[in-house]
Design a protein around this motif. Structure first.
Motif, short mmCIF file in Angstrom:
data_model
loop_
_atom_site.label_atom_id
_atom_site.label_comp_id
_atom_site.label_asym_id
_atom_site.label_seq_id
_atom_site.Cartn_x
_atom_site.Cartn_y
_atom_site.Cartn_z
N ILE A 141 7.56 -45.64 21.32
CA ILE A 141 8.81 -45.08 21.85
C ILE A 141 8.91 -43.58 21.59
CG2 ILE A 141 11.33 -45.23 21.74
CD1 ILE A 141 10.97 -48.22 21.19
N ALA A 142 8.57 -43.14 20.40
CA ALA A 142 8.69 -41.71 20.07
C ALA A 142 7.82 -40.84 20.98
CB ALA A 142 8.36 -41.49 18.60
N PRO A 143 6.54 -41.16 21.24
CA PRO A 143 5.74 -40.32 22.15
C PRO A 143 6.30 -40.31 23.57
CG PRO A 143 4.28 -41.71 20.86
CD PRO A 143 5.68 -42.16 20.58
N LEU A 144 6.81 -41.47 24.01
CA LEU A 144 7.37 -41.55 25.36
C LEU A 144 8.57 -40.59 25.49
CD1 LEU A 144 7.53 -42.96 28.17
CD2 LEU A 144 9.09 -44.58 27.08
N TYR A 145 9.49 -40.66 24.57
CA TYR A 145 10.66 -39.79 24.64
C TYR A 145 10.30 -38.33 24.36
CZ TYR A 145 13.93 -43.57 25.34
OH TYR A 145 14.62 -44.62 25.88
N HIS A 146 9.28 -38.10 23.57
CA HIS A 146 8.81 -36.73 23.34
C HIS A 146 8.26 -36.13 24.65
CE1 HIS A 146 7.39 -33.39 20.94
NE2 HIS A 146 6.17 -33.50 21.49
N SER A 147 7.50 -36.93 25.40
CA SER A 147 6.96 -36.47 26.70
C SER A 147 8.07 -36.23 27.70
CB SER A 147 5.99 -37.50 27.27
OG SER A 147 4.91 -37.70 26.41
N ARG A 150 9.75 -32.99 26.93
CA ARG A 150 8.97 -31.81 27.33
C ARG A 150 9.05 -31.59 28.84
NH1 ARG A 150 3.43 -30.78 24.40
NH2 ARG A 150 4.39 -29.24 23.05
N CYS A 151 9.08 -32.69 29.60
CA CYS A 151 9.20 -32.54 31.06
C CYS A 151 10.53 -31.91 31.43
CB CYS A 151 9.07 -33.89 31.75
SG CYS A 151 7.40 -34.59 31.68
N PHE A 152 11.58 -32.38 30.84
CA PHE A 152 12.90 -31.84 31.17
C PHE A 152 13.12 -30.46 30.55
CE2 PHE A 152 14.11 -36.37 31.94
CZ PHE A 152 14.40 -36.21 33.29
N ALA A 153 12.36 -30.10 29.54
CA ALA A 153 12.51 -28.78 28.93
C ALA A 153 12.00 -27.69 29.86
CB ALA A 153 11.76 -28.73 27.59
#
Length: 162
Positions: A141-147, A150-153
């Motif tokens: 879950i953490a890598p998914l939300y981290h990605s 980054r996309c929305f950033a």
């Protein structure tokens, strides 16, 4: 001498209507000592039930019935409350005490033998479950939300006035 001693020991109280109400100190001392010895509500659980005639029936100063009617009503109220309570407790106290005892025994048994072992078992199982859950969230879950973060950033919004 004995009559004078009895008169000296007896206190006379005058109520609002002018009636004498005598009370023997020996009797009130005995009642007070009984109240101290047998306090049936030491925690004040039923303190809200200490009702008197004036708490239930009250005549405002602008309207008063005859004094004798008020006195008789007061006496009848107190007598009926006293006798009905005694009569009801005579027939209901023992069966209701039995039912309450059974109910509290069942609830205590359920709490001691079912509820607390279940809670303790859950608390024993939770630390390993918590460790597994933390690993799952860290790995998936953490890598998914981290990605996704980054996309929305990378998105920039610019407002122009035309």
């Amino acid at each position: 001498m004995g009559l004078e001693k009895e008169k000296a020991d007896t206190k006379i109280f005058m109520d609002e209507e002018g009636f004498n109400r005598g009370s023997s100190p020996a009797l009130s001392d005995t009642e007070a000592s009984l109240d101290k010895v047998v306090d049936r509500d030491p925690n004040g659980i039923n303190s809200h039930l200490k009702l008197g005639f004036e708490d239930v029936i009250a005549e405002p100063p602008s309207t008063h019935s005859f004094d004798r009617v008020w006195i008789c009503s007061n006496a009848l109220f107190e007598l009926s409350k006293y006798l009905m309570y005694k009569l009801l407790t005579l027939f209901l106290a023992v069966p209701l005490a039995l039912v309450a005892g059974i109910l509290f025994a069942v609830l205590s048994c359920l709490h001691i033998w079912i509820v607390m072992p279940f809670i303790r078992s859950c608390l024993m199982v939770l630390p390993p479950v918590q460790a597994v859950w933390k690993s799952v969230t860290d790995v998936f879950i953490a890598p998914l939300y981290h990605s996704i973060g980054r996309c929305f950033a990378a998105i920039n919004i610019r407002l122009d006035k035309e």
